[in-house]
Design a protein around this motif. Structure first.
Motif, PDB file in Angstrom:
ATOM      1  N   GLY A 147       0.817  -1.209   0.000  1.00 32.19           N
ATOM      2  CA  GLY A 147       0.000   0.000   0.000  1.00 32.19           C
ATOM      3  C   GLY A 147       0.852   1.261   0.000  1.00 32.19           C
ATOM      4  N   MET A 148       0.218   2.389  -0.288  1.00 28.99           N
ATOM      5  CA  MET A 148       0.895   3.695  -0.303  1.00 28.99           C
ATOM      6  C   MET A 148      -0.029   4.747   0.303  1.00 28.99           C
ATOM      7  N   ASP A 149       0.589   5.753   0.969  1.00 32.80           N
ATOM      8  CA  ASP A 149      -0.136   6.911   1.495  1.00 32.80           C
ATOM      9  C   ASP A 149       0.450   8.188   0.888  1.00 32.80           C
ATOM     10  N   PHE A 150      -0.438   9.116   0.551  1.00 35.29           N
ATOM     11  CA  PHE A 150      -0.025  10.451   0.115  1.00 35.29           C
ATOM     12  C   PHE A 150      -0.845  11.471   0.902  1.00 35.29           C
ATOM     13  N   PHE A 151      -0.218  12.600   1.280  1.00 33.16           N
ATOM     14  CA  PHE A 151      -0.963  13.579   2.065  1.00 33.16           C
ATOM     15  C   PHE A 151      -0.396  14.981   1.861  1.00 33.16           C
ATOM     16  N   LEU A 152      -1.262  15.961   2.101  1.00 30.09           N
ATOM     17  CA  LEU A 152      -0.919  17.381   2.036  1.00 30.09           C
ATOM     18  C   LEU A 152      -1.494  18.061   3.261  1.00 30.09           C
ATOM     19  N   LYS A 153      -0.650  18.860   3.960  1.00 35.04           N
ATOM     20  CA  LYS A 153      -1.084  19.481   5.215  1.00 35.04           C
ATOM     21  C   LYS A 153      -0.810  20.987   5.182  1.00 35.04           C
ATOM     22  N   TYR A 154      -1.681  21.688   5.889  1.00 35.22           N
ATOM     23  CA  TYR A 154      -1.529  23.127   6.097  1.00 35.22           C
ATOM     24  C   TYR A 154      -1.246  23.362   7.568  1.00 35.22           C
ATOM     25  N   GLY A 155      -0.253  24.239   7.856  1.00 36.16           N
ATOM     26  CA  GLY A 155       0.092  24.505   9.250  1.00 36.16           C
ATOM     27  C   GLY A 155       0.168  25.977   9.550  1.00 36.16           C
ATOM     28  N   LEU A 156      -0.177  26.331  10.762  1.00 41.23           N
ATOM     29  CA  LEU A 156      -0.110  27.710  11.243  1.00 41.23           C
ATOM     30  C   LEU A 156       0.923  27.776  12.355  1.00 41.23           C
ATOM     31  N   ILE A 157       1.950  28.614  12.155  1.00 43.52           N
ATOM     32  CA  ILE A 157       3.031  28.722  13.138  1.00 43.52           C
ATOM     33  C   ILE A 157       2.594  29.662  14.258  1.00 43.52           C
ATOM     34  N   LEU A 158       2.613  29.177  15.468  1.00 45.63           N
ATOM     35  CA  LEU A 158       2.176  29.950  16.634  1.00 45.63           C
ATOM     36  C   LEU A 158       3.270  29.972  17.686  1.00 45.63           C
ATOM     37  N   GLU A 159       3.131  30.916  18.614  1.00 49.24           N
ATOM     38  CA  GLU A 159       4.066  31.006  19.747  1.00 49.24           C
ATOM     39  C   GLU A 159       3.288  31.143  21.042  1.00 49.24           C
ATOM     40  N   ILE A 160       2.400  30.224  21.310  1.00 48.64           N
ATOM     41  CA  ILE A 160       1.549  30.313  22.498  1.00 48.64           C
ATOM     42  C   ILE A 160       1.610  28.985  23.254  1.00 48.64           C
ATOM     43  N   PRO A 161       2.372  28.857  24.315  1.00 45.58           N
ATOM     44  CA  PRO A 161       3.404  29.817  24.767  1.00 45.58           C
ATOM     45  C   PRO A 161       4.750  29.563  24.103  1.00 45.58           C
ATOM     46  N   VAL A 162       4.914  28.370  23.484  1.00 43.93           N
ATOM     47  CA  VAL A 162       6.151  28.059  22.783  1.00 43.93           C
ATOM     48  C   VAL A 162       5.830  27.940  21.296  1.00 43.93           C
ATOM     49  N   THR A 163       6.906  27.933  20.486  1.00 45.43           N
ATOM     50  CA  THR A 163       6.702  27.817  19.053  1.00 45.43           C
ATOM     51  C   THR A 163       6.203  26.424  18.691  1.00 45.43           C
ATOM     52  N   TYR A 164       5.146  26.344  17.949  1.00 42.56           N
ATOM     53  CA  TYR A 164       4.657  25.063  17.441  1.00 42.56           C
ATOM     54  C   TYR A 164       3.826  25.320  16.194  1.00 42.56           C
ATOM     55  N   ILE A 165       3.523  24.233  15.478  1.00 45.85           N
ATOM     56  CA  ILE A 165       2.751  24.316  14.250  1.00 45.85           C
ATOM     57  C   ILE A 165       1.472  23.521  14.430  1.00 45.85           C
ATOM     58  N   ALA A 166       0.337  24.171  14.254  1.00 47.41           N
ATOM     59  CA  ALA A 166      -0.947  23.483  14.279  1.00 47.41           C
ATOM     60  C   ALA A 166      -1.288  23.078  12.849  1.00 47.41           C
ATOM     61  N   ASN A 167      -1.497  21.750  12.626  1.00 44.57           N
ATOM     62  CA  ASN A 167      -1.662  21.209  11.276  1.00 44.57           C
ATOM     63  C   ASN A 167      -3.073  20.691  11.039  1.00 44.57           C
ATOM     64  N   LEU A 168      -3.502  20.793   9.780  1.00 46.01           N
ATOM     65  CA  LEU A 168      -4.726  20.169   9.316  1.00 46.01           C
ATOM     66  C   LEU A 168      -4.481  19.739   7.877  1.00 46.01           C
ATOM     67  N   GLY A 169      -4.840  18.474   7.534  1.00 45.60           N
ATOM     68  CA  GLY A 169      -4.510  17.994   6.200  1.00 45.60           C
ATOM     69  C   GLY A 169      -5.491  16.973   5.676  1.00 45.60           C
ATOM     70  N   LEU A 170      -5.251  16.582   4.423  1.00 46.66           N
ATOM     71  CA  LEU A 170      -6.057  15.583   3.737  1.00 46.66           C
ATOM     72  C   LEU A 170      -5.119  14.591   3.084  1.00 46.66           C
ATOM     73  N   GLY A 171      -5.435  13.270   3.211  1.00 48.20           N
ATOM     74  CA  GLY A 171      -4.591  12.232   2.645  1.00 48.20           C
ATOM     75  C   GLY A 171      -5.327  11.346   1.659  1.00 48.20           C
ATOM     76  N   TYR A 172      -4.553  10.529   0.976  1.00 42.35           N
ATOM     77  CA  TYR A 172      -5.110   9.500   0.094  1.00 42.35           C
ATOM     78  C   TYR A 172      -4.400   8.198   0.446  1.00 42.35           C
ATOM     79  N   ARG A 173      -5.139   7.190   0.839  1.00 41.85           N
ATOM     80  CA  ARG A 173      -4.573   5.898   1.273  1.00 41.85           C
ATOM     81  C   ARG A 173      -5.032   4.807   0.311  1.00 41.85           C
ATOM     82  N   PHE A 174      -4.057   4.060  -0.227  1.00 39.89           N
ATOM     83  CA  PHE A 174      -4.337   2.985  -1.193  1.00 39.89           C
ATOM     84  C   PHE A 174      -3.848   1.652  -0.629  1.00 39.89           C
ATOM     85  N   ARG A 175      -4.669   0.606  -0.742  1.00 35.16           N
ATOM     86  CA  ARG A 175      -4.316  -0.721  -0.238  1.00 35.16           C
ATOM     87  C   ARG A 175      -4.665  -1.784  -1.284  1.00 35.16           C
TER      88      ARG A 175
END
Length: 598
Positions: free
Chosen positions: A493-521
């Protein structure tokens, strides 16, 4: 007998040729008071009333009945009219011509025109010759022009005639015609033009606008302009030309601007005029009294230096203003103040002593902002008051540094380390059944940036949670599909995905992600014996509790999972991530990743 007949014909032709035509008044009207034909004054010093008689009949005699005047009528050939100065309250005039019957014009009785001094009256005079004589006049041609062109032309004698200037009349009887010339927002013209036998004549008329141009300005500019309570725009305002000019009449102009008193003006607009008016607006004022401890501080309002404290500003426009107070060896105070109409604003400030400090950053070259005002760049020596100061450092490629710094009189140097902006990352992730590589890169570099990432994963072969819905009887003839359980196996099988992230500093630097994938089996069936039963493989003579059909792929299965989670930079440019994959039915996986950022 022959001589007698000839005599009769001569007398008849003589009578026909000498038959008189008729003059007729088509219309009489009073022109606007602004008309410019007033030139002659009476004995009492007032302008004598003027009759403008429009006709192309030359050689007219015009006189007052009962009250003669010393002014003879003047024929203006370029305007096809007579100008006749008459008397105040004149009742009757007489018009004569050798080829026409005398015409008595009773101004008051027939046309209700009470002639007044300093007024201009227009008379349209029609002429009609005997039809027998017309036959001897022949035909002529006319080229009619107007400025501007495009005016509608109508002829009284030809109701169906409807052309626009410039226009031509060709082979028309050589007699007089009454023309009506009109154009939108121009004064119409009624005029008489006489065509001449076997000649081509040209007439051109300058149309007079019915509107007036208006220009409104104000000091200061930007005031709203209302004309008869309708909003037309802001100053400077120009209403000009046939599309925007104002018609003749009375208008109320009102000017409104915040923090200023409204102004009004009543105007009378005459046609073909230009009216310009400037409104000097009066501001609504208040006053300010400013004191400091110690005194002698410099006072600036809206960037303009006004003096030293103690100071009173007796007149200042109401509303919000930026106040700045500064004194050598003391701190600077900035404050937004609000002045109210006819009220005094009293302000008292205590100034703190300042200390010279050195501000450094790692790396250097960061812009220094003190209380949101750009001061310089690091390293920089600066005087700051011995109190809390809002310090911000900014450098491209690094996160903004913000700190409320309380200056300590025992510390003369402050050093700040800037954190490099997360520009991108590479991560290897591990899930329940797949290994993936993910790459991400920022879209813009700022305190709150956005980052996009994409990746692909390989799925290792393993037993699948899904069930196959039928059995390949041809491959395994000894298997009874009614008595056997059937499961499945992931061959790959194979997985493919694309994600969008927002860089924040509350209280430390991190990235909040949301994405969509395609999974084949790719799925292979497994035939499982029911309970403790065994399956018999005839070819090998062996028994099995389960048999996998590697030669038969039941179906290829695909999914569209969504994912959400976070990515966090840690020490030494390392980064970790955690995401949850789900289709809310078939897939529910937690994926952990490790990598590095740059």
């Amino acid at each position: 007998m022959k001589k007698f007949i000839i005599m009769i014909l001569i007398i008849t032709n003589f009578i026909f040729l000498n038959a008189l035509g008729k003059l007729q008044v088509k219309s009489i009207k009073e022109l606007p008071p602004t008309h410019t034909n007033l030139e002659v004054r009476d004995a009492d010093g007032r302008f004598a009333p003027v009759l403008l008689i429009k006709t192309e009949v030359k050689g007219l005699g015009i006189k007052n009945i009962g009250r003669p005047t010393k002014h003879a009528a003047i024929y203006e050939a370029d305007k096809n009219q007579y100008k006749f100065y008459t008397n105040d309250n004149q009742r009757v005039i007489e018009i004569t011509h050798s080829e026409y019957e005398p015409l008595e014009v009773r101004l008051l009785a027939d046309f209700n025109i009470d002639v007044d001094a300093q007024r201009v009256y227009e008379i349209i005079l029609l002429s009609e010759l005997d039809k027998t004589r017309i036959n001897f006049n022949g035909k002529g041609e006319l080229l009619l022009k107007t400025k501007p062109s495009g005016a509608k032309v109508e002829i009284s004698e030809f109701p169906d005639f409807n052309k626009k200037t410039p226009c031509e009349l060709i082979d028309y009887p050589a007699i007089s015609y009454l023309f009506h010339i009109s154009k939108f927002r121009y004064e119409p013209i009624d005029t008489i033009i006489t065509l001449e036998k076997n000649k081509r004549i040209t007439r051109q008329f300058n149309l007079q606008p019915l509107w007036s141009d208006l220009e409104i300005t104000s000091d200061p500019i930007g005031a709203k302009v209302y004309i008869n309570e309708k909003h037309y725009g802001t100053t400077p305002l120009t209403l000009k030309g046939v599309d925007e000019g104002l018609n003749e009449g009375f208008y109320e102009i009102e000017i409104k601007k915040e923090k200023y008193y409204n102004e009004k003006l009543d105007i009378k607009i005459q046609p073909n005029d230009v009216i310009c008016h400037n409104f000097d607006l009066t501001p609504k004022l208040g006053s300010i009294l400013i004191n400091t401890n110690p005194e002698g501080a410099k006072v600036e309002i809206d960037g303009k230096e006004l003096g030293l404290t103690l100071i009173k500003i007796p007149e200042i426009v109401i509303g919000k203003h930026d106040l700045k107070i500064s004194k050598s060896d003391f701190g600077t105070i900035k404050k937004e103040i609000n002045v109210k109409e006819k009220k005094e604003l009293s302000l008292n400030f205590k100034l703190d002593k300042t200390q010279e400090i050195l501000i450094n950053s790692d790396p250097p070259g960061a812009n220094i902002y003190v209380d949101n005002e750009l001061v310089s760049s690091t390293p920089h020596q600066i005087y700051l008051p011995l109190c809390k100061n809002k310090i911000k450092l900014e450098k491209k490629g690094y996160y903004s540094f913000l700190k409320n710094l309380h200056i300590n009189p025992k510390i003369s140097e402050y050093n700040f380390k800037l954190k490099k902006v997360l520009a991108g990352f590479v991560i290897v992730t591990y899930g329940a059944d797949a290994i993936a590589v993910e790459y991400g890169s920022t879209y813009n570099v700022s305190f709150k940036g956005t980052i996009y990432s994409f990746g692909a994963s390989y799925v290792k072969p393993q037993k699948a949670p899904a069930f196959v819905d039928h059995v390949n009887i041809d491959a395994f003839p000894n298997v009874d599909p009614k008595s056997e359980k059937v499961s499945s196996y992931y061959s790959w099988g194979m997985d493919f995905f694309l994600k969008y992230g927002l860089i924040l500093e509350i209280p430390v630097t991190y990235i909040a992600n949301l994405g969509l994938g395609y999974r084949f089996r790719s799925v292979i069936p497994i035939y499982q014996a029911k309970e403790n039963a065994v399956l018999w493989d005839c070819e090998n003579g062996e028994t099995w509790t389960s048999i996998r059909d590697d030669n038969y792929t039941v179906f290829d299965k695909s999914f569209w999972p969504i994912m959400f989670g976070f990515t966090v930079p840690i020490v030494n440019k390392m980064v970790i991530s955690c995401h949850y994959w789900t289709t809310f039915n078939a897939i529910n996986d937690i994926v952990i990743g490790f990598g590095f950022y740059y």
